[in-house]
Design a protein around this motif. Structure first.
Motif, PDB file in Angstrom:
ATOM      1  N   THR A   1      34.156  31.682  54.297  1.00 25.57           N
ATOM      2  CA  THR A   1      34.356  31.135  52.946  1.00 25.57           C
ATOM      3  C   THR A   1      33.050  30.590  52.382  1.00 25.57           C
ATOM      4  O   THR A   1      32.795  30.720  51.192  1.00 25.57           O
ATOM      5  N   GLU A   2      32.230  30.000  53.239  1.00 22.31           N
ATOM      6  CA  GLU A   2      30.920  29.518  52.781  1.00 22.31           C
ATOM      7  C   GLU A   2      30.090  30.690  52.276  1.00 22.31           C
ATOM      8  O   GLU A   2      29.445  30.610  51.228  1.00 22.31           O
ATOM      9  N   TYR A   3      30.116  31.793  53.015  1.00 22.54           N
ATOM     10  CA  TYR A   3      29.417  33.017  52.616  1.00 22.54           C
ATOM     11  C   TYR A   3      29.897  33.468  51.238  1.00 22.54           C
ATOM     12  O   TYR A   3      29.106  33.783  50.360  1.00 22.54           O
ATOM     13  N   PHE A   4      31.198  33.469  51.052  1.00 24.14           N
ATOM     14  CA  PHE A   4      31.767  33.943  49.793  1.00 24.14           C
ATOM     15  C   PHE A   4      31.447  32.996  48.639  1.00 24.14           C
ATOM     16  O   PHE A   4      31.034  33.423  47.565  1.00 24.14           O
ATOM     17  N   PHE A   5      31.629  31.694  48.836  1.00 24.11           N
ATOM     18  CA  PHE A   5      31.446  30.740  47.735  1.00 24.11           C
ATOM     19  C   PHE A   5      29.979  30.572  47.338  1.00 24.11           C
ATOM     20  O   PHE A   5      29.683  30.194  46.216  1.00 24.11           O
ATOM     21  N   ARG A   6      29.052  30.871  48.239  1.00 22.14           N
ATOM     22  CA  ARG A   6      27.631  30.819  47.885  1.00 22.14           C
ATOM     23  C   ARG A   6      27.278  31.873  46.846  1.00 22.14           C
ATOM     24  O   ARG A   6      26.296  31.719  46.122  1.00 22.14           O
ATOM     25  N   ALA A   7      28.062  32.927  46.765  1.00 18.19           N
ATOM     26  CA  ALA A   7      27.782  34.013  45.821  1.00 18.19           C
ATOM     27  C   ALA A   7      27.989  33.580  44.375  1.00 18.19           C
ATOM     28  O   ALA A   7      27.504  34.217  43.458  1.00 18.19           O
TER      29      ALA A   7
ATOM     30  N   ARG B   1      29.805  41.034  43.051  1.00 25.85           N
ATOM     31  CA  ARG B   1      28.748  40.239  42.421  1.00 25.85           C
ATOM     32  C   ARG B   1      27.388  40.460  43.081  1.00 25.85           C
ATOM     33  O   ARG B   1      26.622  39.522  43.303  1.00 25.85           O
ATOM     34  N   GLY B   2      27.115  41.708  43.459  1.00 25.30           N
ATOM     35  CA  GLY B   2      25.832  42.050  44.033  1.00 25.30           C
ATOM     36  C   GLY B   2      25.630  41.624  45.481  1.00 25.30           C
ATOM     37  O   GLY B   2      24.533  41.724  46.021  1.00 25.30           O
ATOM     38  N   GLN B   3      26.659  41.153  46.118  1.00 30.95           N
ATOM     39  CA  GLN B   3      26.577  40.708  47.506  1.00 30.95           C
ATOM     40  C   GLN B   3      27.614  41.468  48.324  1.00 30.95           C
ATOM     41  O   GLN B   3      28.660  41.863  47.805  1.00 30.95           O
ATOM     42  N   LYS B   4      27.358  41.639  49.614  1.00 32.62           N
ATOM     43  CA  LYS B   4      28.324  42.304  50.472  1.00 32.62           C
ATOM     44  C   LYS B   4      29.657  41.561  50.422  1.00 32.62           C
ATOM     45  O   LYS B   4      29.689  40.333  50.404  1.00 32.62           O
ATOM     46  N   THR B   5      30.744  42.311  50.393  1.00 35.42           N
ATOM     47  CA  THR B   5      32.068  41.693  50.463  1.00 35.42           C
ATOM     48  C   THR B   5      32.279  41.131  51.864  1.00 35.42           C
ATOM     49  O   THR B   5      31.567  41.491  52.808  1.00 35.42           O
ATOM     50  N   VAL B   6      33.261  40.267  52.000  1.00 37.22           N
ATOM     51  CA  VAL B   6      33.550  39.677  53.309  1.00 37.22           C
ATOM     52  C   VAL B   6      33.896  40.765  54.310  1.00 37.22           C
ATOM     53  O   VAL B   6      33.427  40.742  55.456  1.00 37.22           O
TER      54      VAL B   6
END
Length: 117
Positions: free
Chosen positions: A3-9, A83-88
């Motif tokens: 979730t931290e990975y995701f919310f940083r995006a 959003r330009g970042q790898k999905t989870v």
């Protein structure tokens, strides 16, 4: 970590804002009705006034549910980026993404059950 990975995006976070705007509108309407009936008003209707804590919690829960749905949706759509970042699922695998989404949904259900209003 997931979730931290995701919310940083980042992201729009429009759903919690909509919940808080509606909460303020409902609160203002309720207070205006009380004033019209000459009943004691307990909350200021000024736009600067903070919403009541349960309304803020509801906005947060809304974002958790939405995030869980994105984790699951990215698996179904076989999406590699958001959003330009790898999905989870592409960063951690489908199993971790499903379990993370399920955890957020379960936590959201618990938080909703704990709300008093």
């Amino acid at each position: 970590a997931v979730t931290e990975y995701f919310f940083r995006a980042g992201g729009k976070r429009i759903r919690p804002v909509m919940v808080l705007i509606m909460a303020r509108a409902i609160l203002a309407h309720t207070e205006a009705e009380k004033a019209a009936l000459n009943k004691e008003s307990t909350v200021s209707t000024s736009f600067d006034t903070h919403t009541i804590p349960t309304q803020v919690q509801l906005a947060q829960i809304t974002e958790l549910i939405h995030t869980a749905s994105l984790f699951h949706d990215d698996i179904i759509d076989v999406s590699d980026t958001r959003r330009g970042q790898k999905t989870v699922n592409s960063a951690y695998g489908n199993r971790v993404a499903v379990l993370s989404g399920d955890f957020l949904l379960a936590r959201s259900a618990i938080l909703l059950a704990e709300l008093e209003d």
